[in-house]
Design a protein around this motif. Structure first.
Motif, PDB file in Angstrom:
ATOM      1  N   ARG A  77      34.362  31.108  35.719  1.00 43.74           N
ATOM      2  CA  ARG A  77      35.147  31.956  34.821  1.00 43.74           C
ATOM      3  C   ARG A  77      34.646  33.396  34.850  1.00 43.74           C
ATOM      4  O   ARG A  77      35.432  34.346  34.901  1.00 43.74           O
ATOM      5  N   MET A  78      33.325  33.567  34.826  1.00 46.25           N
ATOM      6  CA  MET A  78      32.757  34.914  34.890  1.00 46.25           C
ATOM      7  C   MET A  78      33.061  35.576  36.230  1.00 46.25           C
ATOM      8  O   MET A  78      33.398  36.765  36.294  1.00 46.25           O
ATOM      9  N   SER A  79      32.977  34.816  37.313  1.00 42.49           N
ATOM     10  CA  SER A  79      33.238  35.372  38.638  1.00 42.49           C
ATOM     11  C   SER A  79      34.682  35.820  38.773  1.00 42.49           C
ATOM     12  O   SER A  79      34.970  36.863  39.373  1.00 42.49           O
ATOM     13  N   ARG A  80      35.608  35.030  38.219  1.00 41.52           N
ATOM     14  CA  ARG A  80      37.019  35.444  38.271  1.00 41.52           C
ATOM     15  C   ARG A  80      37.237  36.713  37.478  1.00 41.52           C
ATOM     16  O   ARG A  80      37.946  37.620  37.914  1.00 41.52           O
ATOM     17  N   ARG A  81      36.652  36.762  36.289  1.00 36.65           N
ATOM     18  CA  ARG A  81      36.862  37.912  35.423  1.00 36.65           C
ATOM     19  C   ARG A  81      36.341  39.202  36.048  1.00 36.65           C
ATOM     20  O   ARG A  81      36.927  40.272  35.896  1.00 36.65           O
ATOM     21  N   ARG A  82      35.234  39.105  36.784  1.00 42.67           N
ATOM     22  CA  ARG A  82      34.633  40.292  37.385  1.00 42.67           C
ATOM     23  C   ARG A  82      35.074  40.533  38.822  1.00 42.67           C
ATOM     24  O   ARG A  82      34.621  41.486  39.457  1.00 42.67           O
ATOM     25  N   GLY A  83      35.954  39.671  39.315  1.00 43.00           N
ATOM     26  CA  GLY A  83      36.450  39.864  40.662  1.00 43.00           C
ATOM     27  C   GLY A  83      35.472  39.491  41.749  1.00 43.00           C
ATOM     28  O   GLY A  83      35.590  39.960  42.887  1.00 43.00           O
ATOM     29  N   TRP A  84      34.509  38.652  41.428  1.00 42.29           N
ATOM     30  CA  TRP A  84      33.498  38.264  42.413  1.00 42.29           C
ATOM     31  C   TRP A  84      33.943  37.067  43.254  1.00 42.29           C
ATOM     32  O   TRP A  84      33.427  36.863  44.352  1.00 42.29           O
TER      33      TRP A  84
END
Length: 430
Positions: A210-217
């Motif tokens: 979820r964090m990776s999606r939000r930050r575009g990673w």
């Protein structure tokens, strides 16, 4: 398996993918098609020979079950559970245990010498349902949305809930037969480790994604394979800890779906599609390898058990679980009948055969024939009975025009039958 068998199998999968919707309109589900193709190619035409070792079959079964458990669990939304918690508590908290108990008692009574643990194995392995065998029901808008959702959620959760019972039954049978393996106490400890490891893996993995999606990673090209690997990591890591990997995969899917679903968890679709491919291969192997053995070893007792398992052993517990829930009789009967036995039951049988060898032959024959009859019976009856059910439930509502529709089945949720059939043609089949 030689190159010709691989090429032919791959071509069959491609043809199914290209014409699956068209075949679905003809009441041909994926299990029906691939079991039939497996039997035809291996036994009738004898154009392929699946010389798979027991270890290879077990590996296929285990990986398939891991991804199916993870995908099914991650697809269940907690909002859906909260919105209809009473219904799911009845089906899973009361109906499922009653089904396991009824199946166990019937097996112990009908088969002399089977023993308690193998009877429990049969009852637990045949308790989970598989919505894929009644795919046309799940996409038919003539069936009220709440009923379709109940069948889908039940199918997504009951295989994970039944898994611990199956594993305890196998462990008990191992100990009873004096074979090398773990006892029941160790199996219960394995379950606890599986729950803890799966919860940790799912929560951490879901938050990271979820964090990776939000930050575009996260790359969209590799997010799906990453979650696929997460499911295998939950399974294999738990085995490394001497825990139950299947329970870990199921719990990890629940936790991952709860956390990652707050965003657009498109990668879950990739897991579903991959587990779908593995399921097709498993059904083909079941038709080519298991069906001839099951038919050869089955006798009249096995046939009687299979028929009763698909009818009263499922329908009576569902009726008891829904007593007092204000469902009209057609709905209770419909929910009870559409409890098809499918992939999870097959995989449980494969695992039991690998662990118990010849001691599990009778139990495996019972499970195999029941699944075979379910593939045909539920697959072919799904669309016709869905239409008859929609008509019956409409007649129930119209019979008392002066009263409000039951809150469990709102009249506005029903489409006219002719409109429903038209709409269903535009929906994606399986």
């Amino acid at each position: 398996m030689d190159a010709a068998a691989v090429a032919l199998t791959a071509l069959i999968v491609f043809v199914w993918g290209a014409f699956s919707t068209r075949l679905g309109r003809a009441d041909l589900s994926a299990p029906i098609v691939f079991v039939t193709v497996g039997v035809l190619l291996a036994e009738v035409l004898q154009v392929i020979e699946l010389d798979l070792t027991p270890e290879a079959i077990k590996l296929l079964a285990e990986v398939t079950l891991v991804w199916v458990l993870f995908a099914d669990a991650s697809r269940v939304g907690f909002r859906e559970l909260r919105a209809d918690l009473g219904l799911y508590a009845r089906l899973l908290g009361l109906g499922l245990p009653l089904t396991i108990a009824a199946g166990t008692l019937l097996a112990a009574w009908l088969f002399d010498g089977l023993g308690f643990w193998l009877a429990l194995l049969v009852g637990a392995a045949l308790a989970p349902t598989d919505a894929a065998l009644g795919a046309s029901v799940m996409t038919d808008p003539a069936v009220p949305e709440r009923v379709r959702r109940a069948l889908n959620v039940e199918s997504g959760l009951n295989d994970g809930i039944a898994t611990p019972v199956v594993m305890v039954a196998i462990a008990g049978a191992v100990a009873a037969e004096g074979l090398q393996g773990h006892g029941v106490r160790t199996a219960l400890a394995d379950l606890a480790i599986g729950v803890a490891a799966g919860l940790l893996t799912g929560l951490v993995g879901g938050r990271v994604m979820r964090m990776s999606r939000r930050r575009g990673w996260a790359s969209e090209d590799f997010a799906g394979p990453a979650v696929l690997a997460l499911a295998l990591a939950a399974y294999a890591g738990t085995l490394w800890l001497d825990g139950n990997g299947f329970v870990a995969a199921f719990v990890a899917g629940l936790a991952f779906g709860h956390v990652a679903r707050r965003g657009e968890a498109k990668e879950v679709l990739y897991v579903e599609q991959t587990s779908g491919l593995m399921s097709l291969l498993t059904w083909l192997v079941f038709g080519a390898v298991a069906v001839p053995i099951v038919v050869e070893r089955a006798d009249w007792r096995v046939a009687v058990y299979a028929v009763l398992s698909l009818s009263v052993v499922r329908m009576l517990p569902v009726a008891a679980a829904l007593a007092g829930a204000r469902f009209p009789p057609p709905t209770v009967a419909f929910l009870g009948w559409f409890g098809p036995r499918g992939l999870a039951s097959v995989i449980f049988a494969v695992i039991a055969l690998e662990e118990l060898h010849a001691e599990a032959d009778r139990a495996v024959a019972i499970i195999g024939l029941t699944v075979l009859l379910s593939v045909l019976g539920h697959g072919l009856s799904a669309k016709p009975l869905a239409g008859r059910y929609a008509t019956a439930i409409a007649d129930v509502d119209h019979a008392a025009p002066g009263r409000e529709a039951a809150p469990h089945l709102p009249v506005r949720g029903l489409l006219p039958l002719h409109a429903a059939r038209t709409t269903a043609r535009t929906e994606k089949g399986e």
